[in-house]
Design an enzyme around this catalytic site. Sequence first.
Site, PDB file in Angstrom:
ATOM      1  N   SER A   7       0.843  -1.191   0.000  1.00 16.28           N
ATOM      2  CA  SER A   7       0.000   0.000   0.000  1.00 16.28           C
ATOM      3  C   SER A   7       0.877   1.239   0.000  1.00 16.28           C
ATOM      4  O   SER A   7       1.676   1.444   0.921  1.00 16.28           O
ATOM      5  CB  SER A   7      -0.899   0.017   1.239  1.00 16.28           C
ATOM      6  OG  SER A   7      -1.352   1.338   1.446  1.00 16.28           O
ATOM      7  N   HIS A  32      -1.303  -1.360  -4.185  1.00 17.20           N
ATOM      8  CA  HIS A  32      -2.559  -1.013  -3.504  1.00 17.20           C
ATOM      9  C   HIS A  32      -2.603   0.501  -3.289  1.00 17.20           C
ATOM     10  O   HIS A  32      -1.678   1.079  -2.720  1.00 17.20           O
ATOM     11  CB  HIS A  32      -2.619  -1.764  -2.170  1.00 17.20           C
ATOM     12  CG  HIS A  32      -3.908  -1.597  -1.426  1.00 17.20           C
ATOM     13  ND1 HIS A  32      -5.037  -2.350  -1.699  1.00 17.20           N
ATOM     14  CD2 HIS A  32      -4.248  -0.779  -0.411  1.00 17.20           C
ATOM     15  CE1 HIS A  32      -6.010  -1.998  -0.878  1.00 17.20           C
ATOM     16  NE2 HIS A  32      -5.560  -1.038  -0.072  1.00 17.20           N
ATOM     17  N   ASP A  34      -4.731   3.627  -1.776  1.00 14.45           N
ATOM     18  CA  ASP A  34      -5.783   3.986  -0.821  1.00 14.45           C
ATOM     19  C   ASP A  34      -6.298   5.389  -1.100  1.00 14.45           C
ATOM     20  O   ASP A  34      -5.586   6.371  -0.923  1.00 14.45           O
ATOM     21  CB  ASP A  34      -5.229   3.912   0.608  1.00 14.45           C
ATOM     22  CG  ASP A  34      -5.036   2.474   1.058  1.00 14.45           C
ATOM     23  OD1 ASP A  34      -6.008   1.698   0.967  1.00 14.45           O
ATOM     24  OD2 ASP A  34      -3.920   2.127   1.486  1.00 14.45           O
ATOM     25  N   MET A  36      -8.925   8.217  -0.058  1.00  9.12           N
ATOM     26  CA  MET A  36      -9.752   8.637   1.084  1.00  9.12           C
ATOM     27  C   MET A  36     -10.328  10.016   0.805  1.00  9.12           C
ATOM     28  O   MET A  36      -9.624  10.889   0.291  1.00  9.12           O
ATOM     29  CB  MET A  36      -8.898   8.676   2.353  1.00  9.12           C
ATOM     30  CG  MET A  36      -8.204   7.358   2.654  1.00  9.12           C
ATOM     31  SD  MET A  36      -7.373   7.402   4.241  1.00  9.12           S
ATOM     32  CE  MET A  36      -6.489   5.816   4.167  1.00  9.12           C
ATOM     33  N   HIS A  65      -8.444   1.127  -3.741  1.00 11.57           N
ATOM     34  CA  HIS A  65      -9.350   0.921  -2.609  1.00 11.57           C
ATOM     35  C   HIS A  65     -10.002   2.261  -2.285  1.00 11.57           C
ATOM     36  O   HIS A  65      -9.355   3.156  -1.752  1.00 11.57           O
ATOM     37  CB  HIS A  65      -8.495   0.399  -1.428  1.00 11.57           C
ATOM     38  CG  HIS A  65      -9.242   0.223  -0.145  1.00 11.57           C
ATOM     39  ND1 HIS A  65      -8.600  -0.030   1.050  1.00 11.57           N
ATOM     40  CD2 HIS A  65     -10.565   0.242   0.128  1.00 11.57           C
ATOM     41  CE1 HIS A  65      -9.494  -0.149   2.019  1.00 11.57           C
ATOM     42  NE2 HIS A  65     -10.692   0.022   1.487  1.00 11.57           N
ATOM     43  N   MET A  67     -12.058   4.481  -0.198  1.00 14.33           N
ATOM     44  CA  MET A  67     -12.698   4.782   1.086  1.00 14.33           C
ATOM     45  C   MET A  67     -13.422   6.104   0.888  1.00 14.33           C
ATOM     46  O   MET A  67     -12.994   7.169   1.345  1.00 14.33           O
ATOM     47  CB  MET A  67     -11.633   4.828   2.192  1.00 14.33           C
ATOM     48  CG  MET A  67     -11.174   3.423   2.579  1.00 14.33           C
ATOM     49  SD  MET A  67      -9.558   3.407   3.360  1.00 14.33           S
ATOM     50  CE  MET A  67      -8.510   3.371   1.913  1.00 14.33           C
ATOM     51  N   MET A 136     -11.211  -5.620   5.925  1.00 14.96           N
ATOM     52  CA  MET A 136     -10.374  -4.670   6.668  1.00 14.96           C
ATOM     53  C   MET A 136     -10.070  -5.259   8.046  1.00 14.96           C
ATOM     54  O   MET A 136     -10.980  -5.685   8.760  1.00 14.96           O
ATOM     55  CB  MET A 136     -11.101  -3.331   6.866  1.00 14.96           C
ATOM     56  CG  MET A 136     -11.306  -2.456   5.644  1.00 14.96           C
ATOM     57  SD  MET A 136      -9.833  -1.770   4.862  1.00 14.96           S
ATOM     58  CE  MET A 136      -8.881  -1.141   6.207  1.00 14.96           C
ATOM     59  N   ASP A 174      -6.493  -6.427   4.623  1.00 12.02           N
ATOM     60  CA  ASP A 174      -5.897  -5.076   4.580  1.00 12.02           C
ATOM     61  C   ASP A 174      -5.874  -4.478   5.975  1.00 12.02           C
ATOM     62  O   ASP A 174      -6.923  -4.191   6.558  1.00 12.02           O
ATOM     63  CB  ASP A 174      -6.730  -4.200   3.633  1.00 12.02           C
ATOM     64  CG  ASP A 174      -6.121  -2.820   3.415  1.00 12.02           C
ATOM     65  OD1 ASP A 174      -5.001  -2.562   3.896  1.00 12.02           O
ATOM     66  OD2 ASP A 174      -6.789  -1.998   2.746  1.00 12.02           O
TER      67      ASP A 174
HETATM   68  C1  DX5 Z   1      -6.064   1.747   5.782  1.00 10.84           C
HETATM   69  C2  DX5 Z   1      -5.694   1.334   4.391  1.00 10.84           C
HETATM   70  C3  DX5 Z   1      -4.621   0.329   4.326  1.00 10.84           C
HETATM   71  C4  DX5 Z   1      -3.326   0.772   4.959  1.00 10.84           C
HETATM   72  C5  DX5 Z   1      -2.680  -0.431   5.558  1.00 10.84           C
HETATM   73  O1  DX5 Z   1      -7.162   2.570   5.762  1.00 10.84           O
HETATM   74  O2  DX5 Z   1      -6.803   0.780   3.705  1.00 10.84           O
HETATM   75  O3  DX5 Z   1      -4.398  -0.126   2.990  1.00 10.84           O
HETATM   76  O4  DX5 Z   1      -2.431   1.371   4.070  1.00 10.84           O
HETATM   77  O5  DX5 Z   1      -1.544  -0.011   6.250  1.00 10.84           O
HETATM   78  P1  DX5 Z   1      -0.726  -0.995   7.183  1.00 10.84           P
HETATM   79  O6  DX5 Z   1      -0.290  -2.164   6.345  1.00 10.84           O
HETATM   80  O7  DX5 Z   1       0.395  -0.151   7.654  1.00 10.84           O
HETATM   81  O8  DX5 Z   1      -1.669  -1.413   8.282  1.00 10.84           O
HETATM   82 ZN    ZN Z   2      -6.392  -0.197   1.690  1.00 11.56          ZN
END
Ligand code: DX5
Ligand code: ZN
Length: 214
Positions: A7, A32, A34, A36, A65, A67, A136, A174
């Site tokens: 990620s 990956h 993320d 947000m 992903h 969010m 998650m 994740d």
């Molecule tokens: C959290 C993200 C994850 C995050 C995971 O909201 O969806 O993808 O980057 O990070 P680690 O592996 O550090 O828990």
């Molecule tokens: Zn993620």
Amino acid sequence: MATIAPSILSADFGRLGDEVRAVTAAGADWIHVDVMDGHFVPPITIGPLVVEALRKATPLPLDVHLMVEEPGHLIPEFVKAGADRVTIHVEACRDVAGVLRQVRASGAKPGLALNPPTPLERVRQFLADADLLLVMTVNPGWGGQPIVDGWQEKIAAARRMRDDAGARCMIEVDGGIKPHNAGAALAAGAEVLVAGSAVFGSSDYAATIRALRA
Ligand code: DX5
Ligand code: ZN
């Protein structure tokens, strides 16, 4: 064989292209990404412009992903930017099946994610429409959080639910995945491991990716 998806949330954003090239060379399978929106989760990260830049930095599949609250209107833009997979949250959409179908119609592989407090029952009816089920194992919003209690049981239950339904979606885990618990995640039935801080916080990306796989 496990699929390893670093990620970029924990990468150095000032050198994002180099970071993505480095994990690509280090043996990552997917990248990956993320996204947000400041509503579904408090932080804001990146949008399609950055996905477009990442697309030029790696040949690996971009596992996006979202969010994001009601992400439907953004999907064509992310796919056009180069997203191979687009995962939405079951908690974030009124018409989950409709948005999953919209992802597929746009030319990407649809995924469905659920937060730690959300029961698996919420996703069961959508499994046939998804190519990926993202479980998650931290509350979304930040990298580097400790994995939640009961995470292995949830992965195992997700895997059983998928197998019993005869569905084809891959099980992705994740949040909080490190070399020391990656084996347990795979044993519980996960097929794709997302790892942010474990990879980008390490000094040797290739060694960490090998350790996650082993
Ligand atoms: C959290 C993200 C994850 C995050 C995971 O909201 O969806 O993808 O980057 O990070 P680690 O592996 O550090 O828990
Ligand atoms: Zn993620």
